[in-house]
Design an enzyme around this catalytic site. Structure first.
Site, PDB file in Angstrom:
ATOM      1  CG  ASP A  11      -7.072   2.438   1.442  1.00 13.35           C
ATOM      2  OD1 ASP A  11      -6.148   1.988   0.939  1.00 13.35           O
ATOM      3  OD2 ASP A  11      -7.116   3.590   2.152  1.00 13.35           O
ATOM      4  CB  CYS A  68      -4.593   1.570   3.980  1.00 12.10           C
ATOM      5  SG  CYS A  68      -3.663   2.035   5.389  1.00 12.10           S
ATOM      6  CB  THR A  70       0.665   4.953   6.014  1.00 15.29           C
ATOM      7  OG1 THR A  70      -0.725   4.788   6.703  1.00 15.29           O
ATOM      8  CG2 THR A  70       0.703   6.036   5.352  1.00 15.29           C
ATOM      9  CG  HIS A 101       8.106 -11.207  21.966  1.00 15.20           C
ATOM     10  ND1 HIS A 101       9.156 -10.341  22.303  1.00 15.20           N
ATOM     11  CD2 HIS A 101       8.678 -12.231  21.890  1.00 15.20           C
ATOM     12  CE1 HIS A 101      10.238 -11.013  22.455  1.00 15.20           C
ATOM     13  NE2 HIS A 101       9.899 -12.476  22.129  1.00 15.20           N
ATOM     14  CG  HIS A 136       6.130 -13.106  24.947  1.00 12.38           C
ATOM     15  ND1 HIS A 136       6.769 -11.904  25.388  1.00 12.38           N
ATOM     16  CD2 HIS A 136       6.817 -14.018  25.092  1.00 12.38           C
ATOM     17  CE1 HIS A 136       8.001 -11.982  25.171  1.00 12.38           C
ATOM     18  NE2 HIS A 136       8.408 -13.217  25.130  1.00 12.38           N
TER      19      HIS A 136
HETATM   20  C1  RB5 Z   1      -5.638   7.228   1.577  1.00 10.44           C
HETATM   21  O1  RB5 Z   1      -5.152   8.327   0.675  1.00 10.44           O
HETATM   22  C2  RB5 Z   1      -4.572   6.891   2.831  1.00 10.44           C
HETATM   23  O2  RB5 Z   1      -5.051   7.939   3.676  1.00 10.44           O
HETATM   24  C3  RB5 Z   1      -4.945   5.493   3.235  1.00 10.44           C
HETATM   25  O3  RB5 Z   1      -4.673   4.631   2.373  1.00 10.44           O
HETATM   26  C4  RB5 Z   1      -3.992   5.179   4.506  1.00 10.44           C
HETATM   27  O4  RB5 Z   1      -2.759   5.587   4.466  1.00 10.44           O
HETATM   28  C5  RB5 Z   1      -4.588   5.901   5.583  1.00 10.44           C
HETATM   29  O5  RB5 Z   1      -3.966   5.454   6.732  1.00 10.44           O
END
Ligand code: RB5
Length: 151
Positions: A11, A68, A70, A101, A136
């Site tokens: 994203d 993304c 996180t 695993h 596994h």
């Molecule tokens: C976008 O701001 C952020 O929420 C997205 O990149 C991601 O981290 C969501 O899990």
């Protein structure tokens, strides 16, 4: 041996790191299909994770690399897709273990969590570590049972 193809998607939060990973794959002669996004403009991560995971499901691609902010949103989506085993990782030990695993077939990275250097090491490790199988596999089969039952 058939040439491997990787699905890659991000994203807006992961766009820049996705481009860095693409350059790294290019430099290493690894083919990929880029499922977007194609800029840092705000967008919705499920719209990009889903087609990349679909490409793994239908055999067009071997693995997905999903980025993304996180890595968590991407992993939530990926793990809703039947047969996708996505691992959101921030360290090389977890990457190695999730291939050994869990036979993970999607690596989710948080561009706001880790630096590009670590991300590239993790990508290399993910692509070059073989599943150990054996006990596994039994555990993965149990995960698949839960997936099939939906509970
Ligand atoms: C976008 O701001 C952020 O929420 C997205 O990149 C991601 O981290 C969501 O899990």
């Amino acid at each position: 041996m058939e040439e491997r193809v990787i699905a890659i998607a991000a994203d807006h939060g992961g766009y820049e790191l996705k481009e860095i990973i693409k350059k790294h794959l290019d430099a290493n002669g690894i083919k990929y299909v880029d499922f977007g996004t194609d800029s840092s403009a705000s967008c919705d991560y499920p719209s990009y994770a889903r087609p990349a995971c679909n490409a793994v499901q239908n055999g067009e691609c071997e693995y997905a690399i999903l980025v993304c902010g996180t890595g968590i949103g991407m992993s939530l989506v990926a793990n809703k897709c039947r047969g996708i085993r996505a691992a959101c990782c921030s360290d090389t030990f977890s990457v190695r273990m999730t291939r050994l695993h869990n036979n993970a077939n999607a690596l989710c990275l948080g561009a706001r969590v880790i630096g590009a250097g670590l991300a590239l090491d993790m990508v290399d490790l993910f692509l070059n570590t073989e599943f150990e199988g054996d006990r596994h596999q039994r555990r993965i089969d149990l995960v698949a049972e839960i997936e099939a039952a939906g509970k």
